[in-house]
Design a protein around this motif. Structure first.
Motif, short mmCIF file in Angstrom:
data_model
loop_
_atom_site.label_atom_id
_atom_site.label_comp_id
_atom_site.label_asym_id
_atom_site.label_seq_id
_atom_site.Cartn_x
_atom_site.Cartn_y
_atom_site.Cartn_z
N THR A 1 -31.06 -56.53 5.25
CA THR A 1 -30.58 -56.37 3.89
C THR A 1 -31.37 -57.30 2.98
O THR A 1 -31.46 -58.50 3.25
CB THR A 1 -29.09 -56.71 3.77
N GLU A 2 -31.94 -56.77 1.91
CA GLU A 2 -32.76 -57.56 1.01
C GLU A 2 -32.44 -57.19 -0.44
O GLU A 2 -31.97 -56.08 -0.72
CB GLU A 2 -34.25 -57.32 1.26
N LEU A 3 -32.71 -58.13 -1.32
CA LEU A 3 -32.61 -57.85 -2.76
C LEU A 3 -33.81 -57.02 -3.16
O LEU A 3 -34.95 -57.47 -3.07
CB LEU A 3 -32.57 -59.16 -3.55
N LEU A 4 -33.56 -55.80 -3.59
CA LEU A 4 -34.65 -54.89 -3.94
C LEU A 4 -35.07 -55.04 -5.39
O LEU A 4 -36.26 -54.99 -5.71
CB LEU A 4 -34.21 -53.44 -3.68
N LEU A 5 -34.11 -55.24 -6.28
CA LEU A 5 -34.42 -55.27 -7.71
C LEU A 5 -33.42 -56.15 -8.44
O LEU A 5 -32.22 -56.08 -8.19
CB LEU A 5 -34.38 -53.84 -8.28
N SER A 6 -33.93 -56.99 -9.31
CA SER A 6 -33.11 -57.80 -10.21
C SER A 6 -33.73 -57.69 -11.59
O SER A 6 -34.85 -58.17 -11.81
CB SER A 6 -33.06 -59.26 -9.76
N GLN A 7 -33.02 -57.06 -12.52
CA GLN A 7 -33.64 -56.77 -13.81
C GLN A 7 -32.62 -56.81 -14.94
O GLN A 7 -31.46 -56.43 -14.77
CB GLN A 7 -34.30 -55.39 -13.76
N ASP A 8 -33.07 -57.28 -16.08
CA ASP A 8 -32.24 -57.27 -17.28
C ASP A 8 -32.17 -55.85 -17.83
O ASP A 8 -33.15 -55.10 -17.78
CB ASP A 8 -32.83 -58.18 -18.35
N LEU A 9 -31.01 -55.50 -18.37
CA LEU A 9 -30.86 -54.22 -19.06
C LEU A 9 -30.82 -54.53 -20.55
O LEU A 9 -29.81 -55.00 -21.08
CB LEU A 9 -29.58 -53.52 -18.61
N SER A 10 -31.93 -54.28 -21.22
CA SER A 10 -32.09 -54.71 -22.61
C SER A 10 -31.33 -53.84 -23.60
O SER A 10 -31.05 -54.26 -24.72
CB SER A 10 -33.57 -54.72 -23.00
N SER A 11 -31.00 -52.61 -23.21
CA SER A 11 -30.30 -51.73 -24.13
C SER A 11 -28.93 -51.33 -23.58
O SER A 11 -28.10 -52.16 -23.30
CB SER A 11 -31.16 -50.49 -24.43
#
Length: 441
Positions: free
Chosen positions: A97-107
């Motif tokens: 199990t790994e962190l695939l994506l960490s991203q801000d949602l700007s809208s």
């Protein structure tokens, strides 16, 4: 969590002193040629981050079998929306199990917006939606909406993927049910905490008062809905500091003094602390790298049986299972006992409502404890289970490895019918997927 300039201000000077005493001044001169500027440290951190992300993506792409994802969107303290996506896949016959994506949602944080972010990531990294076997989210409309929710968009590109409402999230929703009077008590607890902590002066004065009393704690804890464990921590801390709070509100001549002098309120507070503590303990036991869904189902069934037992004990006026409630001098009244019974009944009803279709496949956890005659006829599973049970090598390997790795390493390629278990995230691949909630805390 330190500024990158710490390399120049602390680490490098300390390293120079160290090598000058151990090795000599020549080594100090060599250290001076090493760049530790703010930009250099930042660039190296970014390079390591990119390398880790590339390894995870390559692991998913090279996985022999399907993979599952779990995602959650939450707004942080700066009112910025954060999206976390975890991936579960197999690599070298082991589940990872790994962190695939960490991203801000700007809208926006609609289902379509979240899907577009993840879809762009899949396209950029050439990940195959067709290999997605399960997508697990919370039950919010933006995630589970039938027409415009995130899961609806996933179904278009991955029609074979199963949409699952996170087990831990469902359990957290079950724990929110409260009868009116207990809910009123919890709301009053929240108001008391907010009164003390939202005012800087009150916070300082309360801290000094706790120190004068020699209390183990010097502050109260906030209750936050997004933090599933906060109710238990908040109520227990307030119960432990109730005497200090009583003195504090007497000096303030505040109405909260009446609540802290009310034995019924204190009794309800003690019970809430106990039951929320039990729920928190169970919630935490569902989490961890080696916890499987079969264990989740087993622990959930055990807790339901405990609720039945506690109900009988309360009806018989036995309260020993509630630690803080038994420390009070006054025994609960008949009316309060009925409240407890009603609450335990509501908890059990909610658990059955949120987990109506959960079945426990015993031979996933231990194929050697199941009678083959209990399995479906004509599917080939009966015969294959017999093959497993008579294999002495399999017995040894089962004792030495987890159920998931046992099925993966030994039987995925050799036994086609029972191997579907190891490819079904709801049975073994998803080991709770609760990691998103606690990490966001």
């Amino acid at each position: 969590m330190k500024a990158h300039t710490i390399a120049e201000s602390l680490i490098m000077p300390a390293a120079k002193i160290l090598v000058s005493h151990v090795i000599g001044e020549e080594a100090v001169a060599k250290l001076e040629s090493v760049s530790v500027s703010n930009n250099t440290v930042q660039r190296r951190i970014e390079e390591m981050s990119v390398d880790i992300a590339d390894q995870v993506v390559e692991g998913v792409k090279s996985s022999k079998y399907v993979f599952a994802i779990q995602l959650d969107e939450s707004t942080d303290v700066t009112n910025w929306s954060q999206l976390l996506v975890y991936v579960h896949f197999t690599q070298s016959n082991a589940a990872k199990t790994e962190l695939l994506l960490s991203q801000d949602l700007s809208s926006t944080t609609t289902g379509k917006g979240i899907f577009n972010v993840l879809d762009n990531f899949f396209k950029q990294n050439e990940l195959d939606w067709g290999k997605l076997v399960e997508c697990m989210t919370d039950g919010a409309p933006s995630m589970f909406g039938r027409k415009s929710g995130f899961q609806a968009h996933v179904k278009v590109v991955a029609p074979n993927a199963t949409a699952v409402h996170c087990f831990i999230h469902r359990f957290a929703l079950c724990a929110k049910v409260l009868p009116p009077k207990l809910l009123l008590c919890l709301n009053r607890v929240i108001r008391i905490v907010n009164f003390v902590k939202t005012c800087a002066l009150n916070t300082r004065l309360f801290k000094l008062l706790c120190e004068d009393f020699g209390s183990d704690h010097i502050c109260l804890l906030y209750h936050t809905e997004v933090r599933w464990l906060s109710r238990g921590n908040t109520t227990r801390r307030l119960f432990e500091l109730r005497d200090v709070l009583l003195v504090f509100f007497k000096e303030k001549e505040h109405d909260f003094q009446k609540n802290l002098e009310d034995e019924e309120f204190i009794s309800r507070l003690a019970y809430l602390s106990d039951i929320f503590g039990a729920l928190n303990h169970l919630n935490l036991s569902f989490q961890g790298p080696d916890c499987t869904v079969t264990e989740f189902i087993s622990k959930l069934g055990t807790f339901v049986r405990k609720l039945d037992l506690w109900t009988k004990n309360v009806e018989s006026k036995r309260y020993g299972m509630f630690e803080l409630l038994t420390t009070l001098e006054r025994e609960p009244t008949d009316e309060f006992a009925q409240e407890i019974v009603h609450h335990l009944s509501l908890l059990k009803t909610e658990l059955k409502n949120y987990f109506p279709d959960v079945t426990y496949c015993a031979y996933v956890a231990n194929p050697f404890s199941v009678d083959p005659a209990d399995l479906p006829v004509g599917t080939g599973e009966q015969e294959e289970l017999i093959d497993i049970q008579v294999d002495e090598t399999a017995k040894t390997k089962h004792k030495e490895s987890s159920p998931l790795n046992f099925w993966k390493a030994e039987y995925e390629s050799n036994i086609p019918n029972t191997s579907h278990i190891s490819r079904t995230p709801k049975l073994t691949l998803t080991y709770n997927w609760a990691v998103v909630g606690p990490q966001l805390e």
